[in-house]
Design a protein around this motif. Structure first.
Motif, PDB file in Angstrom:
ATOM      1  N   LYS A 160     -12.672   7.075   3.689  1.00  0.00           N
ATOM      2  CA  LYS A 160     -13.539   6.555   2.631  1.00  0.00           C
ATOM      3  C   LYS A 160     -14.230   7.656   1.846  1.00  0.00           C
ATOM      4  O   LYS A 160     -14.626   7.453   0.693  1.00  0.00           O
ATOM      5  CB  LYS A 160     -14.572   5.609   3.230  1.00  0.00           C
ATOM      6  N   SER A 215       0.831  -1.200   0.000  1.00  0.00           N
ATOM      7  CA  SER A 215       0.000   0.000   0.000  1.00  0.00           C
ATOM      8  C   SER A 215       0.865   1.249   0.000  1.00  0.00           C
ATOM      9  O   SER A 215       2.069   1.193   0.287  1.00  0.00           O
ATOM     10  CB  SER A 215      -0.926   0.006   1.220  1.00  0.00           C
ATOM     11  N   GLY A 248     -11.043  -5.569   4.709  1.00  0.00           N
ATOM     12  CA  GLY A 248     -10.633  -5.041   3.416  1.00  0.00           C
ATOM     13  C   GLY A 248     -10.214  -6.185   2.518  1.00  0.00           C
ATOM     14  O   GLY A 248     -10.568  -7.337   2.748  1.00  0.00           O
ATOM     15  N   SER A 249      -9.435  -5.885   1.518  1.00  0.00           N
ATOM     16  CA  SER A 249      -8.988  -6.894   0.561  1.00  0.00           C
ATOM     17  C   SER A 249      -7.473  -7.044   0.640  1.00  0.00           C
ATOM     18  O   SER A 249      -6.736  -6.082   0.426  1.00  0.00           O
ATOM     19  CB  SER A 249      -9.396  -6.502  -0.860  1.00  0.00           C
ATOM     20  N   ASN A 267      -5.971  -6.242  -2.863  1.00  0.00           N
ATOM     21  CA  ASN A 267      -5.893  -4.825  -3.204  1.00  0.00           C
ATOM     22  C   ASN A 267      -4.761  -4.115  -2.479  1.00  0.00           C
ATOM     23  O   ASN A 267      -4.190  -3.142  -2.987  1.00  0.00           O
ATOM     24  CB  ASN A 267      -7.219  -4.129  -2.890  1.00  0.00           C
ATOM     25  N   LYS A 298      -8.007   5.502  -3.175  1.00  0.00           N
ATOM     26  CA  LYS A 298      -8.457   4.448  -4.076  1.00  0.00           C
ATOM     27  C   LYS A 298      -9.140   3.324  -3.308  1.00  0.00           C
ATOM     28  O   LYS A 298     -10.234   2.892  -3.651  1.00  0.00           O
ATOM     29  CB  LYS A 298      -7.271   3.918  -4.871  1.00  0.00           C
ATOM     30  N   ASP A 299      -8.476   2.811  -2.277  1.00  0.00           N
ATOM     31  CA  ASP A 299      -9.060   1.794  -1.395  1.00  0.00           C
ATOM     32  C   ASP A 299      -8.272   1.791  -0.092  1.00  0.00           C
ATOM     33  O   ASP A 299      -7.179   2.347   0.005  1.00  0.00           O
ATOM     34  CB  ASP A 299      -9.055   0.398  -2.031  1.00  0.00           C
TER      35      ASP A 299
END
Length: 798
Positions: free
Chosen positions: A497, A475, A534-535, A538, A503-504
């Motif tokens: 958010k 990240s 979360g992911s 990602n 972006k995420d």
């Protein structure tokens, strides 16, 4: 015996250059082998010595969730024969530590309420400053890992952020804090005065966490104690636990890497020395064939002539090995004091080497025996020398016949078809087959060392590109919540958010997972558990097999967990989390240097922690931006908005702060090794080319008499060496990229890395190849310089 000594002495004084070069090669081989042996043997011993002096803990228990009563744990462990425990020490987590007005990046501290009496287990050693039972009011003790990396000394002031403000403490002492003071440590224990702790920490929201250390008389039996623990309390230990292997890991890893690399290169250097000795002896027998025949005709036996060679090289090896081993002691001390500086105390500015002397001597004796064995093997050709043939032909009759046939036969390569320089270069390569092989081997080894050093250092410096393969995220920004009660998780999440630049994002909670007692095992095992809202994909987390968890019943596990339990993708496994038992499906297997891959990943859904209301327990937030170039700006905004509760940093900042120490420790030995092999390549090729040029001096005299310039002849010789070097460089590039990193594979596997993430720098690899080729070519050019000073008539006569 007198005849043997006379021959030996004559050879020693007649071939000063060759003998000096061979002695240097043997010295360097002894140096590398002795240094690696001393470094590897002393690394463990130096750590174990400090561990013994501090009555160090084998395991550190941290009670942060309130799942166990610290006093009950302390009482039970102290009742066990063969085990000892330190009294529970209260502590609070903090982040946001500043020195000289600048916040220290990637640093998380545990503010410890120092006991009034020194604990029986896990004591501290004072490296700098006055040793007392506890810090005085307004002062604190800090570990060497923090002090030495940041240049902090007693008398300096540190600032700490809390939920209610900032307080300062003066450093009164620097201590060796073994469990949390290893190189690359991002967590440090700050030892406070009791009254300061009560004033600054007890006023914060939340409750104290506790820490106690366990020490066993026989660490191998610790599993039996934990099995008894589970039987007594009816549940496994559910809180955090730092194992002895994790405590020792980063004290030892760099020296083990350096030691194993040096062993490999020392062996290579040894084989280069042996090959050079074999080449030199073979060349000496051919050059002195007539002399050997005369000696044998006078009644001197083959065994005595062989004995003269053996005595000569035994003396050379002895004269080289002894200083090589002596120098290895100083080299070992330099490496150890650089990599284990965190273990230095105030009464010693340098770490004293404790062992390894006899191991280094054994390596030197083994090297001496190899040299003598090599000499005896190659000098056996003397037995086949026939005096009559040797005196008449200067070689065997069969060799004389072959040479005559070659001279009488026209080869396919003629001056008319090829450039004259190419023809001379080709003939130089073919006619000196053994020396050509040696040149290729040297170029390959030197290029391999240069390429490996370049690739390894570049991979560490550019670790951001492979962070996911080391088990980290990829990240843009990492945000740590060190004072969760002082900020609103709902407000922070809504802010992130709702920001169009984001972006995420994902919220990570770090928990302790417990693998239940299995049949045939002794006690349950604790692992570090990452719980993400979360992911994983990602945020850049990767796996070696399978996939990251997506569903609430899925879990990815570290390779060491998979190896210990014999689990593969698709298997099921049970794990205790916060005292509750969960059955999970193994979705993937990954590698991570953090926690040595004794870890696992699950989704927040598995613990019903997903959503805005649950993220108040998150320890870290990961943020990806649409434009990563504004990461520094976004970090500054977050730190400015939440100055008392969060610490935001870019991933590059976090990685640099953690791995710059590794670069500093590795660059010196790897750089010296690279320079060493470059120098050796130049010297050996200089010697080999000088011998071959001297043997062909008559031919080169004819070339000069026919009108060839000195530069043309020397250029042709250098061209042949350059071609051989390029062939060797190609092999060396492959060895440096695929071969030498393989030496580290078995070592790094213990630290949770199955595949070493390498970043290949094309420019650096090209430069390494050019340096190797330049050293070899310059050696060849320099070796032929005497041709320019000698007339054609003298060359032909010689």
């Amino acid at each position: 015996m007198r005849a043997i000594w006379a021959l030996c002495r004559a050879s020693l004084f007649r071939k000063k250059l060759q003998n000096g070069l061979i002695a240097l090669l043997i010295l360097l081989a002894a140096l590398l082998l002795g240094t690696s042996a001393t470094v590897l043997s002393n690394t463990d011993n130096l750590f174990n010595d400090v561990h013994k002096r501090t009555n160090g803990a084998h395991q550190i228990l941290t009670i942060t969730k309130g799942l166990h009563d610290p006093q009950q744990l302390y009482q039970w462990w102290n009742e066990q024969e063969g085990a000892a425990a330190s009294a529970p020490v209260p502590f609070r987590y903090l982040s946001g530590v500043s020195y000289k007005g600048e916040e220290l990046p990637n640093l998380y501290v545990m503010m410890m309420d120092t006991p009034a009496q020194s604990p029986s287990v896990d004591r501290l050693l004072f490296a700098d400053g006055t040793g007392e039972n506890a810090p005085k009011a307004g002062t604190a003790w800090i570990p060497t890992s923090l002090a030495y990396t940041q240049g902090i000394k007693p008398g300096d002031i540190l600032s700490f952020k809390t939920g209610t403000g900032v307080f300062e403490l003066q450093v009164s002492a620097v201590v060796i804090d073994l469990p949390f003071g290893a190189p690359f440590s991002t967590t440090s224990r700050i030892w406070m005065n009791h009254n300061d702790y009560m004033q600054n920490m007890e006023g914060q929201k939340g409750s104290d966490s506790y820490m106690l250390g366990l020490r066993f008389q026989d660490y191998e039996r610790q599993g039996e104690y934990w099995a008894g623990f589970e039987q007594h309390f009816g549940i496994p230990y559910l809180e955090g636990k730092v194992e002895f292997e994790e405590i020792t890991a980063f004290y030892l890893i760099l020296n083990r890497i350096i030691g194993f690399v040096m062993i490999g290169l020392g062996i290579v250097m040894m084989f280069i020395a042996l090959f050079t000795i074999g080449f030199t002896i073979s060349d000496a027998i051919l050059s002195n064939y007539r002399t050997i025949g005369i000696l044998k005709s006078t009644g001197l036996s083959s065994a005595r002539i062989v004995g003269a060679y053996a005595l000569e090289y035994a003396l050379l090896a002895t004269a080289a090995i002894i200083p090589g081993l002596v120098i290895s002691r100083f080299a070992s001390a330099l490496i150890l004091n650089n990599s284990l500086s965190v273990l230095k105390t105030s009464d010693s500015n340098a770490l004293a080497l404790q062992e390894g002397e006899w191991l280094a001597i054994a390596a030197g004796m083994f090297l001496l025996l190899l040299v003598i064995g090599c000499v005896m093997s190659f000098s056996q050709k003397i037995k086949s020398v026939q005096p009559a043939q040797a005196i008449r032909y200067g070689m065997s009759e069969a060799q004389s016949g072959r040479m005559a046939r070659r001279l009488g036969t026209s080869s396919g390569m003629t001056f008319g078809r090829w450039p004259i320089k190419a023809v001379i270069a080709f003939k130089h390569i073919v006619k000196n087959g053994k020396s050509s092989t040696l040149v290729v081997a040297l170029a390959a080894v030197t290029t391999a060392v240069l390429v490996f050093s370049c690739v390894l250092l570049n991979s560490i410096v550019s670790i951001k590109q492979t962070a996911a393969q080391w088990g980290y995220d990829s990240s843009d920004i990492s945000v740590s919540f060190y004072n969760k009660e002082a900020y609103s998780s709902e407000d922070f999440e809504a802010l992130v958010k709702g920001d169009e630049r984001v972006k995420d994002a994902g919220w990570l909670t770090l928990l302790n997972g417990v693998l239940p007692l299995e049949k045939g095992s002794q006690g349950s095992a604790s692992i570090s558990l990452s719980v993400l809202d979360g992911s994983y994909d990602n945020l850049g987390f990767t796996v070696l097999k399978g996939s990251n968890p997506v569903l609430k019943n899925e879990m990815a596990i570290g390779i060491n967990v998979a190896s210990r339990l014999g689990k593969e993708v698709g298997d099921t496994m049970e794990i205790y989390i916060d005292g509750r038992k969960h059955t999970m499906l193994v979705s993937g297997i990954y590698q991570a240097i953090a926690n040595m891959s004794n870890s696992a990943r699950i989704m927040a859904d598995a613990l019903n922690m997903s959503g805005v209301t649950g993220n108040h327990d998150a320890d870290v937030a990961f943020i990806n931006l649409h434009d990563s170039r504004i990461a520094d700006q976004y970090v500054a905004e977050l730190n400015g908005k939440y100055p008392q509760s969060v610490t935001a940093a870019t991933q590059q900042t976090l990685l640099d702060s953690e791995f710059k120490e590794a670069t500093g420790v590795l660059i010196v030995p790897l750089g010296l090794l690279a320079l060493l092999f470059v120098g050796v390549t130049f010297m050996i090729i200089y010697s080999v080319c000088r011998i071959s040029v001297w043997k062909e001096s008559g031919t080169y005299g004819i070339y000069k008499s026919l009108g060839m310039t000195n530069a043309s002849i020397r250029g042709a010789i250098t061209l042949g060496v350059a071609v051989l070097t390029l062939i060797g460089a190609g092999l060396g590039i492959a060895i440096g990229i695929f071969g030498l990193p393989g030496l580290l594979k078995s070592l790094l596997l213990d630290y949770g890395i199955a595949k070493l993430p390498l970043i290949l720098p094309p420019f650096g690899i090209a430069v390494a190849s050019v340096i190797s080729a330049a050293a070899a070519s310059f050696g060849a050019w320099h070796a032929s310089r005497w041709l320019a000073r000698t007339s054609p008539r003298i060359l032909i006569i010689e």
